[in-house]
Motif scaffolding. Structure first.
Motif, PDB file in Angstrom:
ATOM      1  N   PRO A  53       0.813  -1.225   0.000  1.00  0.00           N
ATOM      2  CA  PRO A  53       0.000   0.000   0.000  1.00  0.00           C
ATOM      3  C   PRO A  53       0.842   1.269   0.000  1.00  0.00           C
ATOM      4  CG  PRO A  53      -0.853  -1.579   1.593  1.00  0.00           C
ATOM      5  CD  PRO A  53       0.457  -2.118   1.118  1.00  0.00           C
ATOM      6  N   LEU A  54       1.966   1.238   0.709  1.00  0.00           N
ATOM      7  CA  LEU A  54       2.861   2.386   0.728  1.00  0.00           C
ATOM      8  C   LEU A  54       3.426   2.660  -0.664  1.00  0.00           C
ATOM      9  CD1 LEU A  54       4.419   4.420   2.603  1.00  0.00           C
ATOM     10  CD2 LEU A  54       6.243   2.723   2.663  1.00  0.00           C
ATOM     11  N   SER A  55       3.810   1.602  -1.372  1.00  0.00           N
ATOM     12  CA  SER A  55       4.354   1.737  -2.722  1.00  0.00           C
ATOM     13  C   SER A  55       3.304   2.296  -3.677  1.00  0.00           C
ATOM     14  CB  SER A  55       4.850   0.377  -3.232  1.00  0.00           C
ATOM     15  OG  SER A  55       5.771  -0.202  -2.339  1.00  0.00           O
ATOM     16  N   PHE A  56       2.090   1.764  -3.585  1.00  0.00           N
ATOM     17  CA  PHE A  56       1.010   2.256  -4.437  1.00  0.00           C
ATOM     18  C   PHE A  56       0.720   3.727  -4.150  1.00  0.00           C
ATOM     19  CE2 PHE A  56      -3.524   3.115  -5.089  1.00  0.00           C
ATOM     20  CZ  PHE A  56      -3.646   2.804  -6.441  1.00  0.00           C
ATOM     21  N   LEU A  57       0.712   4.094  -2.876  1.00  0.00           N
ATOM     22  CA  LEU A  57       0.461   5.476  -2.481  1.00  0.00           C
ATOM     23  C   LEU A  57       1.537   6.402  -3.042  1.00  0.00           C
ATOM     24  CD1 LEU A  57      -1.184   7.491  -0.701  1.00  0.00           C
ATOM     25  CD2 LEU A  57       0.411   6.953   1.139  1.00  0.00           C
ATOM     26  N   PHE A  58       2.783   5.970  -2.969  1.00  0.00           N
ATOM     27  CA  PHE A  58       3.907   6.776  -3.454  1.00  0.00           C
ATOM     28  C   PHE A  58       3.767   7.082  -4.942  1.00  0.00           C
ATOM     29  CE2 PHE A  58       8.172   6.967  -5.355  1.00  0.00           C
ATOM     30  CZ  PHE A  58       8.703   8.030  -4.663  1.00  0.00           C
ATOM     31  N   LEU A  59       3.439   6.055  -5.738  1.00  0.00           N
ATOM     32  CA  LEU A  59       3.316   6.238  -7.180  1.00  0.00           C
ATOM     33  C   LEU A  59       2.034   6.990  -7.546  1.00  0.00           C
ATOM     34  CD1 LEU A  59       4.568   2.756  -8.430  1.00  0.00           C
ATOM     35  CD2 LEU A  59       5.866   4.868  -8.163  1.00  0.00           C
ATOM     36  N   ALA A  60       0.945   6.657  -6.859  1.00  0.00           N
ATOM     37  CA  ALA A  60      -0.328   7.334  -7.138  1.00  0.00           C
ATOM     38  C   ALA A  60      -0.226   8.821  -6.821  1.00  0.00           C
ATOM     39  CB  ALA A  60      -1.451   6.694  -6.335  1.00  0.00           C
TER      40      ALA A  60
ATOM     41  N   SER B   3      -0.862  14.264  -8.291  1.00  0.00           N
ATOM     42  CA  SER B   3      -0.280  15.605  -8.174  1.00  0.00           C
ATOM     43  C   SER B   3      -0.105  16.237  -9.539  1.00  0.00           C
ATOM     44  CB  SER B   3       1.068  15.540  -7.450  1.00  0.00           C
ATOM     45  OG  SER B   3       0.907  15.168  -6.103  1.00  0.00           O
ATOM     46  N   ASP B   4       0.342  15.427 -10.505  1.00  0.00           N
ATOM     47  CA  ASP B   4       0.528  15.950 -11.856  1.00  0.00           C
ATOM     48  C   ASP B   4      -0.808  16.386 -12.466  1.00  0.00           C
ATOM     49  OD1 ASP B   4       2.481  16.197 -14.222  1.00  0.00           O
ATOM     50  OD2 ASP B   4       0.834  15.035 -15.082  1.00  0.00           O
ATOM     51  N   LEU B   5      -1.864  15.612 -12.238  1.00  0.00           N
ATOM     52  CA  LEU B   5      -3.189  15.986 -12.742  1.00  0.00           C
ATOM     53  C   LEU B   5      -3.665  17.292 -12.102  1.00  0.00           C
ATOM     54  CD1 LEU B   5      -4.961  12.487 -12.770  1.00  0.00           C
ATOM     55  CD2 LEU B   5      -4.104  13.783 -14.738  1.00  0.00           C
ATOM     56  N   PHE B   6      -3.468  17.406 -10.791  1.00  0.00           N
ATOM     57  CA  PHE B   6      -3.833  18.633 -10.087  1.00  0.00           C
ATOM     58  C   PHE B   6      -3.111  19.843 -10.688  1.00  0.00           C
ATOM     59  CE2 PHE B   6      -5.733  16.692  -6.165  1.00  0.00           C
ATOM     60  CZ  PHE B   6      -6.789  17.576  -6.047  1.00  0.00           C
TER      61      PHE B   6
ATOM     62  N   THR C 121      15.682   6.236  -8.928  1.00  0.00           N
ATOM     63  CA  THR C 121      15.352   5.779 -10.280  1.00  0.00           C
ATOM     64  C   THR C 121      13.847   5.631 -10.453  1.00  0.00           C
ATOM     65  OG1 THR C 121      17.462   4.596 -10.448  1.00  0.00           O
ATOM     66  CG2 THR C 121      15.713   3.934 -11.972  1.00  0.00           C
ATOM     67  N   VAL C 122      13.184   5.092  -9.429  1.00  0.00           N
ATOM     68  CA  VAL C 122      11.731   4.944  -9.479  1.00  0.00           C
ATOM     69  C   VAL C 122      11.065   6.307  -9.636  1.00  0.00           C
ATOM     70  CG1 VAL C 122       9.689   4.335  -8.118  1.00  0.00           C
ATOM     71  CG2 VAL C 122      11.645   2.783  -8.202  1.00  0.00           C
ATOM     72  N   ARG C 123      11.498   7.269  -8.837  1.00  0.00           N
ATOM     73  CA  ARG C 123      10.907   8.612  -8.898  1.00  0.00           C
ATOM     74  C   ARG C 123      11.114   9.236 -10.278  1.00  0.00           C
ATOM     75  NH1 ARG C 123       9.200  12.711  -5.667  1.00  0.00           N
ATOM     76  NH2 ARG C 123       9.489  11.483  -3.776  1.00  0.00           N
ATOM     77  N   PHE C 124      12.326   9.083 -10.837  1.00  0.00           N
ATOM     78  CA  PHE C 124      12.624   9.691 -12.135  1.00  0.00           C
ATOM     79  C   PHE C 124      11.852   8.999 -13.257  1.00  0.00           C
ATOM     80  CE2 PHE C 124      15.030   9.707 -16.100  1.00  0.00           C
ATOM     81  CZ  PHE C 124      15.177  11.062 -16.314  1.00  0.00           C
ATOM     82  N   VAL C 125      11.917   7.670 -13.298  1.00  0.00           N
ATOM     83  CA  VAL C 125      11.279   6.928 -14.392  1.00  0.00           C
ATOM     84  C   VAL C 125       9.770   7.107 -14.358  1.00  0.00           C
ATOM     85  CG1 VAL C 125      10.825   4.613 -15.315  1.00  0.00           C
ATOM     86  CG2 VAL C 125      13.139   5.246 -14.605  1.00  0.00           C
ATOM     87  N   PHE C 126       9.175   6.917 -13.188  1.00  0.00           N
ATOM     88  CA  PHE C 126       7.713   7.022 -13.101  1.00  0.00           C
ATOM     89  C   PHE C 126       7.253   8.461 -13.321  1.00  0.00           C
ATOM     90  CE2 PHE C 126       3.527   7.102 -11.143  1.00  0.00           C
ATOM     91  CZ  PHE C 126       2.977   5.920 -11.607  1.00  0.00           C
TER      92      PHE C 126
ATOM     93  N   LEU D 117       6.465  -0.008 -17.521  1.00  0.00           N
ATOM     94  CA  LEU D 117       7.333   0.826 -16.685  1.00  0.00           C
ATOM     95  C   LEU D 117       6.717   1.056 -15.304  1.00  0.00           C
ATOM     96  CD1 LEU D 117       8.570   3.561 -19.216  1.00  0.00           C
ATOM     97  CD2 LEU D 117       9.926   1.748 -18.157  1.00  0.00           C
ATOM     98  N   GLY D 118       5.392   1.229 -15.261  1.00  0.00           N
ATOM     99  CA  GLY D 118       4.715   1.419 -13.988  1.00  0.00           C
ATOM    100  C   GLY D 118       4.849   0.203 -13.088  1.00  0.00           C
ATOM    101  N   ILE D 119       4.672  -0.993 -13.655  1.00  0.00           N
ATOM    102  CA  ILE D 119       4.828  -2.229 -12.883  1.00  0.00           C
ATOM    103  C   ILE D 119       6.262  -2.382 -12.399  1.00  0.00           C
ATOM    104  CG2 ILE D 119       4.767  -4.746 -13.028  1.00  0.00           C
ATOM    105  CD1 ILE D 119       2.428  -4.429 -14.999  1.00  0.00           C
ATOM    106  N   PHE D 120       7.222  -2.059 -13.288  1.00  0.00           N
ATOM    107  CA  PHE D 120       8.635  -2.131 -12.912  1.00  0.00           C
ATOM    108  C   PHE D 120       8.924  -1.202 -11.729  1.00  0.00           C
ATOM    109  CE2 PHE D 120      12.704   0.145 -13.343  1.00  0.00           C
ATOM    110  CZ  PHE D 120      13.587  -0.897 -13.093  1.00  0.00           C
ATOM    111  N   CYS D 121       8.419   0.023 -11.788  1.00  0.00           N
ATOM    112  CA  CYS D 121       8.635   0.988 -10.701  1.00  0.00           C
ATOM    113  C   CYS D 121       7.991   0.503  -9.402  1.00  0.00           C
ATOM    114  CB  CYS D 121       8.067   2.350 -11.089  1.00  0.00           C
ATOM    115  SG  CYS D 121       8.974   3.181 -12.411  1.00  0.00           S
ATOM    116  N   PHE D 122       6.807  -0.057  -9.509  1.00  0.00           N
ATOM    117  CA  PHE D 122       6.093  -0.558  -8.331  1.00  0.00           C
ATOM    118  C   PHE D 122       6.883  -1.680  -7.658  1.00  0.00           C
ATOM    119  CE2 PHE D 122       2.816  -3.340  -6.414  1.00  0.00           C
ATOM    120  CZ  PHE D 122       2.249  -2.435  -5.539  1.00  0.00           C
ATOM    121  N   LEU D 123       7.358  -2.644  -8.441  1.00  0.00           N
ATOM    122  CA  LEU D 123       8.117  -3.767  -7.894  1.00  0.00           C
ATOM    123  C   LEU D 123       9.434  -3.297  -7.296  1.00  0.00           C
ATOM    124  CD1 LEU D 123       7.559  -6.425 -10.721  1.00  0.00           C
ATOM    125  CD2 LEU D 123       6.479  -6.364  -8.469  1.00  0.00           C
TER     126      LEU D 123
END
Length: 338
Positions: free
Chosen positions: A41-48, A53-56, A249-254, A272-278
Motif C-alpha cells: 500500500p505504501l508503494s502504491f500510495l507513493f506512485l499514485a 499531483s501531476d493531474l492537479f 530511479t523509481v521517482r525519475f522513471v515514473f 514501466l509502472g509495474i517495474f517501478c512498483f516492484l
C-alpha cells in the motif's frame, strides 16, 4: 542470523547486504506478509501521489492560463478565480493528507520489520499475527523520533542557508562582484551541506531501530544513534547511497516517463509502472531490514553485547499488553571482551 554478534563488527557493506538477503529469503513468508499488508500500500500510495499531483498541477496551470486571458472585473473572471483558489486549496490538502498517510505507513512498516528482525535474532518464533499486534504499540515512539529528526533537518537547512547567504553577502561586500572562484566555493559549500545531510540520514536510520529496541526515542534516540554510528559512518553512507539510487530511479522513471511523457504507448507505460512498483517495494523492504542489521553491526563494533534472552523478554512485553521499554542496563550496555 548466521553471524555471531562478536563477529558482526567486521561486516562491511557487502556483508551487511548478504545478511539482509539471507534474512529476507530465509524468512520470506513473514516478510512477504508484512510487505502485502504495509509496504505494498505504501508503494502504491507513493506512485499514485505523483500521478494525482501531476493531474492537479495541470488543471491549475490550465485554469490559470485561461484566467490570464479573461478580462478582469467580469463574472467569468471572478468565477474562474474562485475555481483556481479552490483547486489550490484542494491540492494543498491532498499533499498534507498524502504526507500524513505516507509517514504513518512508513512508521508502521518500520516497526513491523525491526520487531521481526530482532525476534529472528533472538531465535523467537515469528508469525504474522503477533508482529502486527505489536505494530500499533511501537509506531508512536517512531513518530516522536521522526518529528525530532525532521526538526533537526529543518534547523540544519535554515542554518546552512543563513551561513551561505552571509558568506555570499560578505564576498560581494569585499570583492564587489562574484567571480568563477566564488562560484566554485559555493559549489563546495553545497557539497559540504549534502555531506551533512547524509550524516543526519545515517543517524536517522539507526534512531528508528533504537526507538523500537531500546528505552530511547526522540532526541534521545538520535543521541544514541549518533554514538552508535561512530566508526561505521562510511559504511552507513555507502548503504544510504546504494539504496537511494533505485528509489531515485523509481521517482525519475515514473515521474518523467510514465506520468509526464505523452509519446510512450499505454503498454510501455504500464510495463514501466509495474517495474517501478516492484522496484520500490523491494528496495523499501531491503532498506528497513538493512537498517536493523546495521544496528546490530554497530552494537557489536562498540562492544555492546545484547543478551538474546533479555532482548527476547523485552520483545515479549510488547505482546503482553502495555509497553514497558527495556532498560539499557538490562541488556543494551553489557560489554563483551574480544
Amino acid at each position: 542470523m548466521d553471524v555471531e554478534q562478536e563477529e558482526m563488527q567486521f561486516l562491511g557493506t557487502y556483508g551487511i547486504f548478504r545478511e539482509t538477503a539471507k534474512l529476507i529469503f530465509t524468512w520470506r513468508r513473514i516478510f512477504s506478509q508484512i510487505t502485502l499488508a504495509l509496504i505494498l500500500p505504501l508503494s502504491f500510495l507513493f506512485l499514485a501521489h505523483m500521478e494525482i499531483s501531476d493531474l492537479f498541477l495541470r488543471k491549475i496551470m490550465f485554469d490559470e492560463f485561461v484566467l490570464d486571458q479573461t478580462q478582469t472585473s467580469t463574472a467569468s473572471f471572478d468565477k474562474l478565480s474562485d475555481i483556481v483558489s479552490s483547486e489550490k486549496v484542494y491540492y494543498f490538502l491532498f499533499q498534507i493528507a498524502y504526507l500524513v498517510i505516507f509517514i504513518v505507513l512508513s512508521l508502521l512498516s518500520t516497526s513491523a520489520v525491526v520487531y521481526t528482525v530482532a525476534s529472528i535474532y533472538t531465535g523467537r518464533d515469528v508469525t504474522y499475527k503477533p508482529v502486527m499486534s505489536v505494530v500499533p504499540k511501537v509506531w508512536k515512539r517512531l513518530l516522536l523520533t521522526f518529528l525530532c529528526v525532521f526538526i533537526s533537518f529543518i534547523g540544519y537547512s535554515i542554518a546552512s542557508v543563513l551561513a551561505i547567504s552571509f558568506l555570499f553577502f560578505l564576498i560581494i561586500l569585499i570583492f564587489g562582484s562574484v567571480g568563477a572562484g566564488v562560484i566554485i566555493l559555493l559549489y563546495i559549500i553545497q557539497i559540504i551541506y549534502l555531506a551533512g545531510a547524509f550524516y543526519l540520514t545515517a543517524i536517522w536510520q539507526l534512531s528508528n531501530v533504537v526507538s523500537v529496541l531500546e528505552d530511547s526515542y526522540g532526541f534521545k534516540a538520535m543521541s544514541k544513534s549518533y554514538s552508535l554510528v561512530k566508526g561505521k559512518l562510511g559504511i552507513s553512507i555507502v548503504i544510504i547511497l546504494i539504496l537511494s539510487f533505485p528509489l531515485g530511479t523509481v521517482r525519475f522513471v515514473f515521474g518523467n516517463l510514465v506520468v509526464r511523457t505523452e509519446s510512450l504507448g499505454v503498454l510501455t507505460k504500464g510495463i514501466l509502472g509495474i517495474f517501478c512498483f516492484l522496484l520500490f517495494f523491494i528496495c523499501f523492504l531491503l532498506k528497513l531490514v538493512t537498517e536493523t542489521v546495521l544496528y546490530f553491526v554497530c552494537k557489536s563494533y562498540h562492544h555492546e553485547n545484547i543478551d538474546k534472552s533479555a532482548l527476547s523478554d523485552h520483545l515479549e512485553v510488547y505482546l503482553l499488553g502495555e509497553y514497558m521499554p527495556l532498560r539499557p542496563r538490562d541488556v543494551q550496555l553489557e560489554k563483551f571482551q574480544l
